[in-house]
Write an enzyme that holds these catalytic residues in place. Structure first.
Site: not given
Length: 373
Positions: A292-294
């Protein structure tokens, strides 16, 4: 209190306006008088009377909150959701209170990973000495021995830690929305081994000693004359900044230094370390990532550094709201083609920007894609 602040703000504006004007002796005299008036007001004492100490409970019960049977954070007495503005017009104090509660929730989630999900906590680095900074991950008992399937979870950056997707969702919604626990439980039920990464646990903070504080301010190889001029400018700048800092931060916080964890000093380093020491050593024929995300950026960096290994062992990757960038990260052509080919598969469009490996292993991801729904 608010009356005093209004007066102070008004006086400050008058001083600044007076300094900009090229007036005669009368104006200069007024400016001097206003400066003298401001210097007589002890803002530290004024603000400390209104802002409570930055000291908070270290348990949920101390905050008078508890997670109910639905996994929602509720006040013990009123049953109401969490209130950020506990004290009006004290945003900084409310923020510090929120952060303190967040640290308790992080420990609470760690406990759930061990008690409800039956994951074990594994220290990093694997050969850490007693005195060096350490991190950790969580994994199921069969994570390295499961011959079939292994699920690896990587969260985004910020304050979240192992087992969390978003602290805000945990506090304002519920545990199912903000943690990885539903993923973990479902995966274990379907026969997956599980490894939960902890990519934001990169260092520990320790308080600086007086000697270290002095050393950090004096450590310069510049000539004495140049350093004196520089110090004079810095002192004048600091004096002006401190004047306004008295409004914002009347309670002086301790100075700390960061001690980075060996081979785990960044999310990218952490992902590579866990791959080298755990994931690549696992018996699973098929490894699945949810990043997720980074965490998506960290996975792409892992691909860059361990391309052949990842392609050989990873069956599919689900990138949810990933912030990776194949151009900024200088991703090679073969990796870009691998990701582009995976994105063409229509069976996983419902799970975000997923990157499954082309057939024949593509059908293996079906159960994981359902976890996204």
């Amino acid at each position: 209190m608010y009356f005093y602040l209004s007066i102070l703000n008004l006086l400050t504006v008058w001083v600044m306006m007076a300094q900009l004007q090229q007036g005669g002796p009368d104006e200069k005299e007024k400016t001097t008088a206003l400066k003298d008036l401001l210097s007589r007001i002890d803002l530290d004492e004024l603000m400390k009377k209104d802002e409570p100490p930055l000291e908070f409970p270290d348990t949920l019960e101390g905050f008078e909150y508890i997670f109910n049977e639905k996994g929602q954070l509720r006040h013990i007495k009123t049953g109401e959701p969490f209130v950020f503005n506990y004290r009006e017009d004290l945003h900084r104090w409310n923020q510090k209170r929120y952060e303190a509660l967040g640290e308790i929730i992080t420990k609470y989630v760690y406990e759930l990973l061990q008690k409800e999900c039956h994951l074990k906590k594994v220290t990093l680095p694997v050969d850490a000495t007693e005195s060096e900074p350490k991190s950790f991950i969580f994994m199921s008992e069969d994570a390295l021995t499961n011959p079939d399937k292994l699920l690896v979870l990587i969260h985004g950056n910020g304050v979240v830690r192992a087992g969390q997707w978003a602290r805000r969702l945990i506090i304002n919604e519920d545990l199912d929305s903000g943690t990885q626990i539903p993923y973990i439980k479902r995966a274990i039920e379907e026969g997956y081994g599980v490894i939960v990464l902890n990519p934001n646990e990169n260092y520990i903070e320790v308080e600086k000693t007086k000697a270290q504080v002095q050393l950090s301010s004096d450590s310069s190889d510049e000539p004495a004359e140049k350093r004196e001029r520089k110090d004079k400018i810095q002192k004048e700048t600091k004096k002006r900044r401190d004047f306004y800092e008295k409004y914002r931060n009347p309670q002086k916080e301790k100075e700390t230094m960061q001690m980075y964890i060996r081979d785990n000093g960044s999310p990218e380093e952490h992902a590579i370390y866990v791959w080298d020491h755990f994931i690549s050593q696992s018996a699973a024929e098929n490894v699945f990532f949810v990043a997720h995300s980074y965490g998506g950026l960290a996975f792409v960096e892992l691909m860059i550094q361990r391309e052949a290994e990842v392609k050989n062992k990873v069956t599919a990757v689900a990138l949810t709201d990933s912030v990776h960038n194949v151009w900024h990260q200088e991703v090679g052509k073969t990796i870009r083609e691998w990701m582009r080919e995976g994105m063409k598969d229509s069976t996983l469009q419902d799970c975000g920007n997923c990157v499954p490996i082309p057939a024949p292993k593509i059908t293996k991801i079906k159960a994981i894609s359902e976890l996204q729904s």
